[in-house]
Design a protein around this motif. Structure first.
Motif, PDB file in Angstrom:
ATOM      1  N   SER A 199       0.829  -1.208   0.000  1.00 40.91           N
ATOM      2  CA  SER A 199       0.000   0.000   0.000  1.00 40.91           C
ATOM      3  C   SER A 199       0.862   1.256   0.000  1.00 40.91           C
ATOM      4  CB  SER A 199      -0.925  -0.001   1.216  1.00 40.91           C
ATOM      5  OG  SER A 199      -0.162   0.120   2.405  1.00 40.91           O
ATOM      6  N   VAL A 200       0.247   2.344  -0.399  1.00 44.80           N
ATOM      7  CA  VAL A 200       0.900   3.649  -0.446  1.00 44.80           C
ATOM      8  C   VAL A 200       0.382   4.483   0.720  1.00 44.80           C
ATOM      9  CG1 VAL A 200       1.218   5.764  -1.796  1.00 44.80           C
ATOM     10  CG2 VAL A 200       1.133   3.530  -2.941  1.00 44.80           C
ATOM     11  N   ALA A 201       1.278   5.117   1.458  1.00 45.84           N
ATOM     12  CA  ALA A 201       0.880   5.920   2.611  1.00 45.84           C
ATOM     13  C   ALA A 201      -0.074   7.028   2.187  1.00 45.84           C
ATOM     14  CB  ALA A 201       2.108   6.516   3.291  1.00 45.84           C
ATOM     15  N   GLY A 202      -1.193   7.151   2.907  1.00 49.32           N
ATOM     16  CA  GLY A 202      -2.171   8.196   2.627  1.00 49.32           C
ATOM     17  C   GLY A 202      -3.243   7.803   1.650  1.00 49.32           C
ATOM     18  N   ASN A 203      -3.066   6.670   0.941  1.00 47.04           N
ATOM     19  CA  ASN A 203      -4.090   6.232  -0.004  1.00 47.04           C
ATOM     20  C   ASN A 203      -5.199   5.462   0.707  1.00 47.04           C
ATOM     21  OD1 ASN A 203      -2.485   7.344  -1.973  1.00 47.04           O
ATOM     22  ND2 ASN A 203      -2.599   5.573  -3.331  1.00 47.04           N
ATOM     23  N   LEU A 218     -15.006  -9.923   7.483  1.00 48.59           N
ATOM     24  CA  LEU A 218     -14.143  -9.228   6.524  1.00 48.59           C
ATOM     25  C   LEU A 218     -13.369  -8.144   7.264  1.00 48.59           C
ATOM     26  CD1 LEU A 218     -13.672  -9.109   3.403  1.00 48.59           C
ATOM     27  CD2 LEU A 218     -15.368  -7.285   3.344  1.00 48.59           C
ATOM     28  N   SER A 219     -12.050  -8.081   7.023  1.00 45.89           N
ATOM     29  CA  SER A 219     -11.257  -7.031   7.642  1.00 45.89           C
ATOM     30  C   SER A 219      -9.966  -6.832   6.876  1.00 45.89           C
ATOM     31  CB  SER A 219     -10.949  -7.361   9.105  1.00 45.89           C
ATOM     32  OG  SER A 219     -10.158  -8.522   9.204  1.00 45.89           O
ATOM     33  N   ILE A 220      -9.291  -5.740   7.190  1.00 46.60           N
ATOM     34  CA  ILE A 220      -7.956  -5.459   6.668  1.00 46.60           C
ATOM     35  C   ILE A 220      -7.029  -5.380   7.869  1.00 46.60           C
ATOM     36  CG2 ILE A 220      -6.502  -3.826   5.435  1.00 46.60           C
ATOM     37  CD1 ILE A 220      -9.022  -3.002   3.862  1.00 46.60           C
ATOM     38  N   ILE A 221      -5.918  -6.122   7.832  1.00 44.09           N
ATOM     39  CA  ILE A 221      -5.025  -6.197   8.978  1.00 44.09           C
ATOM     40  C   ILE A 221      -3.598  -5.865   8.560  1.00 44.09           C
ATOM     41  CG2 ILE A 221      -6.469  -7.941  10.099  1.00 44.09           C
ATOM     42  CD1 ILE A 221      -4.438 -10.062   9.251  1.00 44.09           C
ATOM     43  N   ASN A 222      -2.774  -5.528   9.561  1.00 48.94           N
ATOM     44  CA  ASN A 222      -1.356  -5.306   9.292  1.00 48.94           C
ATOM     45  C   ASN A 222      -0.556  -6.521   9.755  1.00 48.94           C
ATOM     46  OD1 ASN A 222      -1.249  -5.104  12.089  1.00 48.94           O
ATOM     47  ND2 ASN A 222      -0.725  -2.935  12.127  1.00 48.94           N
ATOM     48  N   SER A 223       0.757  -6.434   9.734  1.00 52.47           N
ATOM     49  CA  SER A 223       1.606  -7.578  10.059  1.00 52.47           C
ATOM     50  C   SER A 223       1.556  -7.952  11.538  1.00 52.47           C
ATOM     51  CB  SER A 223       3.057  -7.290   9.658  1.00 52.47           C
ATOM     52  OG  SER A 223       3.535  -6.133  10.323  1.00 52.47           O
ATOM     53  N   ARG A 224       0.955  -7.090  12.372  1.00 51.89           N
ATOM     54  CA  ARG A 224       0.759  -7.408  13.789  1.00 51.89           C
ATOM     55  C   ARG A 224      -0.676  -7.893  14.032  1.00 51.89           C
ATOM     56  NH1 ARG A 224       2.567  -2.190  16.973  1.00 51.89           N
ATOM     57  NH2 ARG A 224       2.129  -3.577  18.741  1.00 51.89           N
ATOM     58  N   ARG A 246      -7.642   4.042   5.344  1.00 51.44           N
ATOM     59  CA  ARG A 246      -6.527   4.844   4.835  1.00 51.44           C
ATOM     60  C   ARG A 246      -5.241   4.231   5.348  1.00 51.44           C
ATOM     61  NH1 ARG A 246      -7.233   9.908   7.168  1.00 51.44           N
ATOM     62  NH2 ARG A 246      -5.869   9.262   8.873  1.00 51.44           N
ATOM     63  N   SER A 247      -4.336   3.921   4.434  1.00 48.93           N
ATOM     64  CA  SER A 247      -3.129   3.193   4.810  1.00 48.93           C
ATOM     65  C   SER A 247      -2.021   4.130   5.286  1.00 48.93           C
ATOM     66  CB  SER A 247      -2.613   2.382   3.616  1.00 48.93           C
ATOM     67  OG  SER A 247      -1.381   1.770   3.940  1.00 48.93           O
ATOM     68  N   PRO A 248      -1.294   3.717   6.327  1.00 50.49           N
ATOM     69  CA  PRO A 248      -0.074   4.434   6.700  1.00 50.49           C
ATOM     70  C   PRO A 248       1.116   4.020   5.848  1.00 50.49           C
ATOM     71  CG  PRO A 248      -0.455   2.643   8.224  1.00 50.49           C
ATOM     72  CD  PRO A 248      -1.620   2.641   7.279  1.00 50.49           C
ATOM     73  N   GLY A 249       0.893   3.074   4.908  1.00 52.15           N
ATOM     74  CA  GLY A 249       1.944   2.596   4.026  1.00 52.15           C
ATOM     75  C   GLY A 249       2.455   1.232   4.427  1.00 52.15           C
ATOM     76  N   GLY A 250       3.004   0.503   3.465  1.00 50.54           N
ATOM     77  CA  GLY A 250       3.578  -0.804   3.747  1.00 50.54           C
ATOM     78  C   GLY A 250       2.650  -1.944   3.379  1.00 50.54           C
ATOM     79  N   MET A 251       3.006  -3.139   3.872  1.00 47.04           N
ATOM     80  CA  MET A 251       2.258  -4.349   3.555  1.00 47.04           C
ATOM     81  C   MET A 251       1.022  -4.480   4.432  1.00 47.04           C
ATOM     82  SD  MET A 251       2.228  -7.091   1.609  1.00 47.04           S
ATOM     83  CE  MET A 251       3.928  -7.504   1.120  1.00 47.04           C
ATOM     84  N   PHE A 252      -0.108  -4.781   3.788  1.00 49.50           N
ATOM     85  CA  PHE A 252      -1.349  -5.060   4.503  1.00 49.50           C
ATOM     86  C   PHE A 252      -1.960  -6.335   3.941  1.00 49.50           C
ATOM     87  CE2 PHE A 252      -0.751  -0.898   6.126  1.00 49.50           C
ATOM     88  CZ  PHE A 252      -1.468  -0.856   7.319  1.00 49.50           C
ATOM     89  N   TYR A 253      -2.991  -6.813   4.651  1.00 53.18           N
ATOM     90  CA  TYR A 253      -3.604  -8.098   4.299  1.00 53.18           C
ATOM     91  C   TYR A 253      -5.120  -7.984   4.366  1.00 53.18           C
ATOM     92  CZ  TYR A 253       1.112  -9.632   5.528  1.00 53.18           C
ATOM     93  OH  TYR A 253       2.476  -9.764   5.603  1.00 53.18           O
ATOM     94  N   ALA A 254      -5.777  -8.509   3.346  1.00 50.35           N
ATOM     95  CA  ALA A 254      -7.227  -8.676   3.408  1.00 50.35           C
ATOM     96  C   ALA A 254      -7.496 -10.018   4.070  1.00 50.35           C
ATOM     97  CB  ALA A 254      -7.829  -8.635   2.010  1.00 50.35           C
TER      98      ALA A 254
END
Length: 393
Positions: A199-203, A218-224, A246-254
C-alpha cells in the motif's frame, strides 16, 4: 497420528498411508531422523531433535501429560503443498502458549487462546506450505489460575485437504489492487483466506466482497494482525460486505472468512481497489484552505471514521452558517473551532452549525455517523457556507 521418530522407511510409510503404521513402543526422540519427502519433492527432510512427528488423522485424539511447568511439548509435521492443517485443542485441555515455526525457526503463528482449563475446543488453522517442508510446533503450559498443570494437553491434528489461499501472514496470496475480481472458497468453518498487498501511505483502499451465504467476516489487517477496516455478520444477514481504510503505508492483508457452518461449493468474490489519496486532511495542520467568500465545497467521506477539516477564510465580527448534505443514506455531522480551540457542535440538528468569527480563519470539521454498516459505501457530500454579516447567529 502422533509418533515418536522411527526409522526413515517407517516414517515415510506412515506419512503417506496416514496412519497405516502404529508403533508399539514409545522411545525417546532420535536426533536428526529423516523422512522421505516423496518423488515430487525429490529429497528427504530432517525432523528436528527432540520433536515428535505428527501424522494427520481426522479422529485420533492425543492426550499428553505435561512433563513440567518449564518443559514444552515439541512436535513437527511434514507438509503437503497447498494443504490446510488444523491442530484442534480439545475442551478440557489446560492453559497453554503455542508457537508455530518454519524450518528456519521463523515464527509463523503464536497465541495464548486460554489461560485455564478450556470449556470449548480451539482450532489453529495453518495452510499453503511448500511440499515436503517441515513445520515445528512448541506448546508451553501456562495458566493464570494454578501453580502447576491440572489437566493434560489433548488435541487432534487433521489434514483438511487443499486450500486456495493461505491462513498465515507468511503464506498469504499476493494481491494487487485493481478492478480484477478475486475468487476464493471457504473450505470449512473458521478458516480464513489472507491476501497480501503493498500500500501507499495516505491512499484509501476499499475491499468489496460478495459471499454465497450471509455468514462472513471481513477485515484489513497489518503484520501485527491489528484490524483496520472491519465488518462482519454480527448484526446483519446480508451476502455483500465492504470496508475501507486509509493506509499508513507498507504491507497489509485482506482477511476473508466465509463462516457458513457447512462448506458450500459456491465461491465468494472480492475486489480490492486503490482509491488514491484522501481528498481532505483530518487535522488542522493538514486542513484544506478555503478562501473568504467560498460558497460551497464538494467532498467525500471515504471510509468509516473519516473526517475532513477545512480552514475557512472569514471576516472577524461576521456570523456564518455551515450546512452539509450527503448521499448514500448517511448523515453529516458538522463542527467548528477557532484556531487553537476545541471543535464544538450546535445542539439539535448536527448537519449544520453557526458561529461568529473572531479571527481571519475558522475551522470546520465534517464527519459521518460512526455506526458500522455491513457494506461500506463512499459518501459524497456538499458543504455550504453562508455569510450572515454582522447579524446575530
Amino acid at each position: 497420528m502422533l509418533k515418536r521418530p522411527l526409522s526413515a522407511f517407517m516414517i515415510g510409510a506412515c506419512l503417506f498411508a496416514l496412519g497405516a503404521c502404529d508403533s508399539k513402543d514409545d522411545p525417546a526422540p532420535d536426533a536428526g531422523a529423516t523422512v522421505d519427502a516423496g518423488t515430487d519433492a525429490g529429497s528427504t527432510v530432517v525432523i528436528p531433535e527432540g520433536h515428535t512427528l505428527l501424522t494427520p488423522s481426522a479422529t485420533e485424539v492425543h492426550s499428553l501429560a505435561w512433563e513440567g511447568v518449564e518443559t514444552p511439548l515439541r512436535f513437527a509435521f511434514v507438509a503437503q503443498a497447498g494443504h490446510h492443517y488444523d491442530l484442534i485443542v480439545e475442551a478440557g485441555s489446560d492453559g497453554y502458549i503455542l508457537e508455530l515455526r518454519d524450518g528456519a525457526g521463523t515464527s509463523l503463528d503464536y497465541g495464548i487462546p486460554n489461560q485455564r482449563v478450556s470449556e470449548t475446543p480451539h482450532a489453529w488453522h495453518w495452510s499453503r506450505f511448500a511440499e515436503g517442508s517441515v513445520q515445528t510446533v512448541e506448546v508451553t503450559w501456562f495458566s493464570a489460575y494454578s501453580e502447576a498443570p491440572v489437566a493434560p494437553f489433548s488435541f487432534r491434528f487433521v489434514d483438511m485437504g487443499p486450500d486456495d489461499h493461505g491462513d498465515l501472514l507468511a503464506t498469504a496470496t499476493p494481491w494487487t489492487p485493481s478492478e480484477q475480481v478475486l475468487v476464493g472458497r471457504g473450505e470449512h468453518w473458521g478458516e480464513r483466506d489472507l491476501l497480501s498487498f503493498q500500500s501507499v501511505a495516505g491512499n484509501v483502499y476499499a475491499l468489496d466482497c460478495t459471499f454465497p451465504t450471509p455468514y462472513w467476516d471481513l477485515s484489513i489487517i497489518n503484520s501485527r494482525e491489528q484490524r483496520f477496516g472491519i465488518t462482519d455478520n454480527s448484526n446483519f444477514t446480508e451476502t455483500q460486505a465492504a470496508t475501507a481504510f486509509r493506509s499508513p503505508g507498507g504491507m497489509f492483508y485482506a482477511s476473508i472468512k466465509d463462516q457458513q457452518d457447512s462448506p458450500t461449493p459456491q465461491p465468494y468474490t472480492c475486489v480490492l481497489k486503490d482509491k488514491g489519496a484522501e481528498d481532505h486532511g483530518d487535522t488542522v495542520e493538514t486542513a484544506t484552505v478555503l478562501p473568504a467568500g467560498t460558497a460551497s465545497v464538494q467532498a467525500k467521506i471515504e471510509m468509516l471514521g473519516d473526517k475532513d477539516i477545512f480552514s475557512l477564510g472569514v471576516v472577524a465580527g461576521h456570523s456564518y452558517r455551515v450546512s452539509c448534505t450527503i448521499d448514500g443514506g448517511k448523515g453529516c455531522e458538522v463542527r467548528h473551532a477557532v484556531p487553537g480551540g476545541e471543535f464544538t457542535e450546535d445542539p439539535g440538528d448536527r448537519t449544520k452549525t453557526t458561529f461568529k468569527a473572531s479571527q481571519a480563519t475558522h475551522f470546520v470539521l465534517v464527519q459521518t455517523n460512526p455506526i458500522v454498516p455491513a457494506r461500506w459505501v463512499e459518501g459524497h457530500y456538499t458543504l455550504q457556507f453562508q455569510d450572515l454579516g454582522t447579524s446575530a447567529p
